[in-house]
Structure formats: C-alpha cells, structure tokens
Design a protein around this motif. Structure first.
Motif, PDB file in Angstrom:
ATOM      1  N   GLN A 444       0.807  -1.225   0.000  1.00  0.00           N
ATOM      2  CA  GLN A 444       0.000   0.000   0.000  1.00  0.00           C
ATOM      3  C   GLN A 444       0.835   1.267   0.000  1.00  0.00           C
ATOM      4  OE1 GLN A 444      -2.383  -0.049   3.688  1.00  0.00           O
ATOM      5  NE2 GLN A 444      -0.985  -1.631   4.376  1.00  0.00           N
ATOM      6  N   SER A 456       0.817  -3.641  -6.065  1.00  0.00           N
ATOM      7  CA  SER A 456       0.526  -2.538  -5.155  1.00  0.00           C
ATOM      8  C   SER A 456      -0.927  -2.100  -5.306  1.00  0.00           C
ATOM      9  CB  SER A 456       1.445  -1.349  -5.437  1.00  0.00           C
ATOM     10  OG  SER A 456       2.791  -1.659  -5.142  1.00  0.00           O
ATOM     11  N   ARG A 458      -3.015   1.317  -3.727  1.00  0.00           N
ATOM     12  CA  ARG A 458      -3.042   2.500  -2.874  1.00  0.00           C
ATOM     13  C   ARG A 458      -4.433   2.704  -2.260  1.00  0.00           C
ATOM     14  NH1 ARG A 458       1.545   5.553  -1.517  1.00  0.00           N
ATOM     15  NH2 ARG A 458       3.174   5.103  -3.038  1.00  0.00           N
ATOM     16  N   ALA A 544      -0.310   6.010   3.541  1.00  0.00           N
ATOM     17  CA  ALA A 544      -0.883   7.094   2.748  1.00  0.00           C
ATOM     18  C   ALA A 544      -0.187   8.422   3.007  1.00  0.00           C
ATOM     19  CB  ALA A 544      -2.373   7.226   3.046  1.00  0.00           C
ATOM     20  N   GLU A 565      -0.242  11.182  -1.302  1.00  0.00           N
ATOM     21  CA  GLU A 565      -1.591  10.661  -1.550  1.00  0.00           C
ATOM     22  C   GLU A 565      -2.665  11.549  -0.941  1.00  0.00           C
ATOM     23  OE1 GLU A 565      -3.489   6.182  -1.766  1.00  0.00           O
ATOM     24  OE2 GLU A 565      -1.694   6.542  -0.589  1.00  0.00           O
TER      25      GLU A 565
END
Length: 628
Positions: A444, A456, A458, A544, A565
C-alpha cells in the motif's frame, strides 16, 4: 446580526468537525448543542427483539469510555436515555439495515425497521462519542458529549464484505472474532472465510478426520512465501491448526450478533494440496508423497495468466470418489453455516494432470468434450448440484464462467471487472472484488518501505472503486468485498495493518451513495478513524502519508517528481546526504537530479507535524523508475 451570524457559522463548523463518520451516511444534519452521557444515562428499547442490540451497545460503550450504562425496556417518558425503537410501520426508505439517529440535549433516539438497522445506528453513535486519550486502564476518564445531529442512513449495497484467508496462516478463534468485531463497526455485513487451500485445511469434518489430522499441519518455515525450502524426509508437521465444529458454531453465533453473515469457502478443484495430503487417492497422480505446502515454490507462473503446477494440487473430475467425498464435506459445512451461500472456489485450476489422465480422457470422450478446460465446467456443475442439494446457493470465483454453470450460480469477480460484467450480462448475481481495487494484501506504499508483494494497491485507488460498471443491470451487482490473502501475513497485528485504512475506504464504497463519496472529504474522516484505532488498540498502516516518487529521463537528464496521496501534505527532501525535515527544501516542482552518486531522502509533514516514513532512494533506483 453579523456577529450572531458568524457565531452561528462557528458553532456549525465545530459541530461538523465533531461528526467524522466512516462510512459516510446518506444524510447528516448537525444541530445546536450536545447530549452528555453520564453514569445516569440508560439505554432503553421499545421491543424485546432489540434487547440484544442494547446490551451490545452497553458493552461497546464500556470498552470505549469510563461508563457502564444499564439497558432496560423503555419507560413511558424516557429522560437522559439512548432509545432504540423499531418502527410500527416500516419505512421503505430505510429497508432492513437503515436507521434514523436523532441526538439532542435531551437524549439520543435511534429508529429502524429491523434490529439490524438499530445495530448500525449504534455503530454510528459510537463514532459520535469523541475520542480521548485513554487512561492506563484503557478506558476514557471523563463524561462524554455527543454532538446534536439528525442522521438518515441506509446502505447502497446488500453485500459488504471482507475475506480472510486462514489457510496460508492459521488465525486462532479469538483473532477471528476480534477481526469480525472490527468489520461490524464499519457496517460490513459479510465475512468470507477462506478455510481451505494448498497450505492448510482449517475446518473439522468429522466424517473425514484426516483432513485436519494431516491437512491442517505443515512443517514450520520462515522466510518469504513461495521461496521456502521443501519439507525434509521425516520432518514433523507442527505448524498450523484448525477450527473444531464447536469453534465454528461459536464464531458463527458471534458474527450473527453483529449482523455479519459468514460465507465459508472450500476451494476446489485446484488449491487442494492440503486435502490431497490427507487423501491422495482423490488426485489424478495418486501421489502419496504430497504434503501440505509450507510456502515452497510449486508452480511456474508465466506472467500472462498461465502457469504450470510442479506438484499435483487438483482433484480428479473423473473419479466418483471425489464427489462422494465432497458430498460429505458440504453436508457438514452446510449444517454449520446458516447463511445462504457456500463458496466452492474454482480459481487457478491447473489442468495439465487432467490432460494425461486416462480417466479424464475417457470422461471427455463420453461427454463429447473437445477441450480439457471443459472438465472444470463439468466438475463445477456437479459441485453446484451437491451444494444446492444442501439448501445452499453456489458461489465461486469468476473462473466458474468457463463451464456451463446454471444462472443461479453467483460469481465473485476477482480478475478485474471483466468476469463480473460477463456474469451480469448472462443473468448471474455478482460480487465485485477485482484485484485492481480490492486486494488488500497488496503493498500500500512505496515498495522500498513495505513488505514485498508482487503488486501494489493505494488507499486512494480503493476509495475510487465503483462496483457497478456502466451499462450493466445494477440489480445484478450484489455489492463488493476486499480480499486479504495471507501468504505474507502471519499475525493479526499485520492483518490489521494490511486491512486498515483500505477497508475504511472500501466500507464507504459499499455503504455510501455514490454521489456522497468524495476523496477530499474522506481525509478528515480517515484521520478521525486513525485516532479511534489508536484509542482502541487496532493496528493500521500510515503508508498514505509517505512520499510518492516518480522520475522521467529525457536527453539523458533525470528528473524527479514528488507527490503525496493525501491533499495538503508538505514534502521536504534532500539530495546532499543530509536528513530532511521541516527546515529542509520544500518540494514545489520537478527537480533535476544532479550527476553523481546522489541519494534522495524525502519526508512528509501535515499541519507542521511529521506524517509519513522517510523514503531513501539511491540514483540507481531513481533511474529504474524513469519513464522514457
């Protein structure tokens, strides 16, 4: 008047700041004032079927605060209460799982058509209770103010799920129950329990005792899954475990109390090495040397979706003993799980051993089959009839579409959205769980910061998941779920780390109306959930917050781009072998990377405070990321 207007805006803004809910309700209208929970507050209910919801709320509040509130039937004129009331005339808008919540200085009223709606209303109430720093006892220490608010809420989808794989690593019963607790707080209502695979058989089948005496255990191994040494001759299989039927009943009852339906999965005809270790006669090869796989490489993957099994892990579709055995398995599974579905896998079935087997070839000739792939269709149809005969609905991964399964079969689409679209077009009900949006075992964050996995996913990508493709009959899309495969997840703490915050995002995808979803609006609610997780002792990832690094190369000149992010994140960096911080260079535009043996170091800050992990990349790694 201007002063009063500004005061009103400030009060409304503060009230809204207190109301950070995940998943986002259909309608949230902050009101003036608050309701104070005290030791004198009681939880009351109007009908006996709501008593268990009231008792659960009392326990959950006691875990979250210093208050232990009494629950009892409602009095004629309730004062200082949390009232749970079932509507005498059903509210069509709310359905089975919807609710209305009204909080005012006088108290809290939660109204629903069914106890499930009351339960979800109480989960919202728990999120309205402010998060404070816990005392050493783990409890909050002060009376709690609940903001005044009017909420109308109901789910977008009926299937809101998460799958936990307990084959690759066995999770004790207490861990499974804690995991279910966490899912229920997010208004998720389906727990897909992946109970069998090549690496362990986890459910007691009394008529087939070797499934657990042999199939539940493997030799202990450390290291990366898929790269571990093979079992040695005579080496004891001591790692593993299984759930007794009494364990299963206890977990099912625990989930039911939290409005969660458990969907058991018995993964066949491939992914059956643990079963074949116990009963090798059920394979084509009859290989008695097969053992439960401890994480060795037993397949060659060719990168285009094709593969070759080096060890036979597939049931023999031409052997009647296989179907007799599966009839025993599904008879006992159906009796343990009251939910409507049994998942029978059907994914990644290697057919090379079938091609060479005389019995399979004879069956193909008898049935007029031209391709070996048709054997899987034959197998899954037989399995579907067995499951239907137990009074259950048949559910499988999207590979079941390769055979002529009946329209009543439900399809779980994992290889992107394509299988789900095809299934819906052919009249199947569909659960969308594409790996591109919902595989929460994937990395992540930056691959240099996360445990190594081959793909991956996100947090923002999870949040952008839309389960209903354009042009598809939306009534065929039951909903969606996240999947947690556990090859690299040996503990509950790491399972939580991989599950959250991505499942916070997915819960909103599955519950909240599409027009109420907003990434920027999700951020403060995400951060409120993080504070709640800290107070509750639930692990989660902060990936994140980490910097995102990309590069380009043109005319042999390397250029570096940094991103984050979460909007509003400041990024500081260095290329001079110093440790970056808030007084370092702040990123604002693409950076030409100087020649030489330079190293990028980057960190993020939010609101003046460190946020993510430091990312360190040498020039060689930056070059690898360059897009020519």
């Amino acid at each position: 008047m201007r002063f009063l207007f500004l005061v009103g805006l400030l009060v409304a803004s503060l009230a809204q700041a207190q109301i950070q809910l995940v998943p986002q309700p259909v309608s949230v209208q902050p009101q003036p004032g608050h309701f104070t929970l005290t030791k004198a507050t009681t939880i009351t209910y109007t009908k006996p079927e709501s008593a268990s919801v009231a008792a659960m709320l009392s326990r959950q509040l006691a875990e979250q605060t210093s208050l232990t509130l009494t629950s009892r039937p409602a009095a004629a004129a309730p004062v200082n209460t949390i009232l749970l009331t079932l509507t005498p005339t059903p509210d069509a808008k709310l359905g089975r799982e919807g609710y209305r919540l009204s909080s005012s200085p006088k108290g809290v009223v939660i109204t629903a058509n069914q106890p499930a709606g009351l339960f979800y209303g109480t989960q919202t109430l728990l999120q309205l209770v402010p998060t404070e720093q816990p005392a050493p006892t783990g409890r909050m220490t002060q009376p709690t103010n609940v903001p005044a608010v009017q909420i109308i809420d109901y789910p977008r989808f009926g299937w809101r799920g998460v799958m936990l794989d307990v084959s690759r690593h066995f999770f004790p019963k207490a861990d499974v129950m804690r995991y279910i607790d966490e899912l229920a707080r997010l208004k998720l209502n389906t727990f897909h329990w992946h109970l069998t695979d090549d690496n362990g058989w986890r459910i007691e089948i009394k008529s087939l005792p070797r499934l657990t005496s042999v199939g539940a255990w493997r030799v202990p191994r450390d290291g990366h899954f898929g790269e571990r040494p093979n079992p040695k001759p005579g080496e004891a299989a001591t790692y593993g475990g299984f759930y007794t039927q009494d364990d299963i009943r206890e977990v099912v009852k625990y989930a039911q109390a939290r409005n969660i339906t458990i969907v058991p999965e018995i993964d066949i005809p491939g992914h059956s090495m643990a079963m074949l270790a116990a009963y090798p006669n059920l394979s084509c090869s009859k290989d008695t040397s097969v053992r439960v796989n401890p994480g060795t490489q037993f397949a060659e993957w060719y990168g285009n979706g094709t593969f070759k099994m080096l060890i036979d892990n597939t049931l023999n579709p031409s052997d009647e003993a296989v179907y007799a055995t599966l009839d025993k398995v599904f008879t006992e599974v159906a009796a343990l799980f009251p939910g409507p579905y049994i998942h029978a896998g059907g994914d990644e079935c290697y057919k090379g051993y079938w091609e060479k087997d005389p019995g399979c070839q004879a069956l193909m000739q008898k049935e007029g089959m031209k391709h070996v792939e048709q054997l899987q269709g034959y197998f899954m149809k037989r399995v579907e009839k067995i499951i239907n005969a137990k009074g259950k609905k048949f559910l499988g991964w999207d590979e079941i579409l390769e055979g002529d399964v009946s329209p009543s079969a439900t399809v779980m689409s994992w290889r992107g959205m394509k299988g789900g679209i095809e299934a819906a077009q052919h009249g199947h009900d569909v659960v969308m769980t594409p790996s591109t949006f919902a595989y929460i075992d994937y990395m992540q964050g930056d691959p240099t910061l996360e445990p190594r996995i081959y793909a991956s996913l996100r947090l923002k990508t999870c949040y952008e998941f839309e389960p209903v493709p354009p042009g598809i009959d939306s009534t065929r899309i039951l909903g969606g779920q996240g999947n947690l495969w556990t090859e690299q997840i040996p503990t509950l703490a790491h399972a939580e780390y991989m599950t959250y915050p991505r499942t916070w995002a997915l819960s909103e995808v599955f519950w909240t109306p599409r027009n109420r979803r907003d990434w920027a609006g999700f951020i403060p609610r995400l951060e409120a959930q993080m504070r709640r997780a800290d107070a509750a002792g639930v692990n989660y990832a902060r990936a994140a917050y980490d910097p995102i690094v990309s590069t380009t190369i043109a005319d042999n000149k390397l250029t570096l781009m940094l991103d984050a992010e979460l909007p509003g994140t400041d990024i500081f960096y260095s290329l001079d072998d110093t440790v970056p911080g808030r007084y370092s260079q702040r990123y604002s535009q693409p950076i030409p990377v100087p020649e030489g043996d330079v190293t990028l170091r980057a960190v993020t800050y939010r609101n003046g405070q460190p946020a993510g992990r430091m990312l360190t990349l040498k020039r060689d790694e930056l070059l690898k990321r360059a897009k020519k």
